[in-house]
Design an enzyme around this catalytic site. Sequence first.
Site, PDB file in Angstrom:
ATOM      1  N   SER A 152      17.256  44.833  41.042  1.00 31.00           N
ATOM      2  CA  SER A 152      16.564  46.040  40.597  1.00 31.00           C
ATOM      3  C   SER A 152      15.828  46.673  41.773  1.00 31.00           C
ATOM      4  O   SER A 152      15.540  45.998  42.779  1.00 31.00           O
ATOM      5  CB  SER A 152      15.556  45.680  39.501  1.00 31.00           C
ATOM      6  OG  SER A 152      14.677  46.750  39.219  1.00 31.00           O
TER       7      SER A 152
ATOM      8  N   TYR B 251       8.534  39.451  36.686  1.00 30.07           N
ATOM      9  CA  TYR B 251       9.812  40.167  36.682  1.00 30.07           C
ATOM     10  C   TYR B 251      10.131  40.726  38.072  1.00 30.07           C
ATOM     11  O   TYR B 251      11.239  40.532  38.593  1.00 30.07           O
ATOM     12  CB  TYR B 251       9.791  41.299  35.658  1.00 30.07           C
ATOM     13  CG  TYR B 251      11.018  42.169  35.728  1.00 30.07           C
ATOM     14  CD1 TYR B 251      12.229  41.728  35.214  1.00 30.07           C
ATOM     15  CD2 TYR B 251      10.974  43.426  36.342  1.00 30.07           C
ATOM     16  CE1 TYR B 251      13.373  42.519  35.307  1.00 30.07           C
ATOM     17  CE2 TYR B 251      12.105  44.224  36.429  1.00 30.07           C
ATOM     18  CZ  TYR B 251      13.308  43.759  35.912  1.00 30.07           C
ATOM     19  OH  TYR B 251      14.431  44.538  36.011  1.00 30.07           O
TER      20      TYR B 251
END
Length: 258
Positions: free
Chosen positions: A138, A151
Amino acid sequence: MQPAVVVTGASSGLGVEFVRLACAEGSKTVLIARNIGDLQRLATEIDPLGQSTVALGIDLAAPDAGETVARELTARGLYCHTLINNAGFGLFGDAVELDRAHQLGIIAVNIRAATDLMLRFLPDMVERKAGRILNVASVAGFAPGPRMAVYFASKAYLVSFSQALTREVRSSGVTVTCLCPGPLRTPFLTRAGAQQVRLFKLLRKLPVDEVARDGWEAMKAGRRLCVPGIGTKAAIAVTRFIPRGLVLAAVTRLQRGR
């Protein structure tokens, strides 16, 4: 033994699109996610005759998930030629306030399971001098992420590990590609409780099918890194060229809810 494309997190979002791309090329495709019902419905839609797909309902957070995947492949006369490490999730909130077990679950799925599968299948790929790995990281992997600390850190791990493996397996016939999208039009942000976060509202949400195709083509071309979207590329460039303290301050501000 027949080669297969193994797709984790295959029941939604990018995973569904990767399954479609693999099946469109005629590959035997193994779909992995917790919800076997969702997988079977997808497999029936894409492969009505059941000749190209195998659905495995496996919870990747389980400590023995990698062993289970390997055993199921062997039992079906398959080996992993292409691994798509797509499974992952996040949680929004301060680390000291979020449930500890749920945060450890992020590590179990985003890091441990992905690493386990790579370390299981990569040696055989190198021995065969053929194979591909696509890790879905990401834009979050390029900066610290207050309020989504675990995360963001899990995606930074995938970026780092992918690039290291790319170097280690060069000239072996095996490639490792890391896909780093920004926010997508998927249920991810809602599930994470982060749909109102300003950081994710600033970046344009790209169509999931376009991002999947970008990642798929980058993998087939053997590229080390794939960053879809001009806005995402710009965001990553900013994190590289301004002081870390300013990046942290900016992300902290943008990670506040609306």
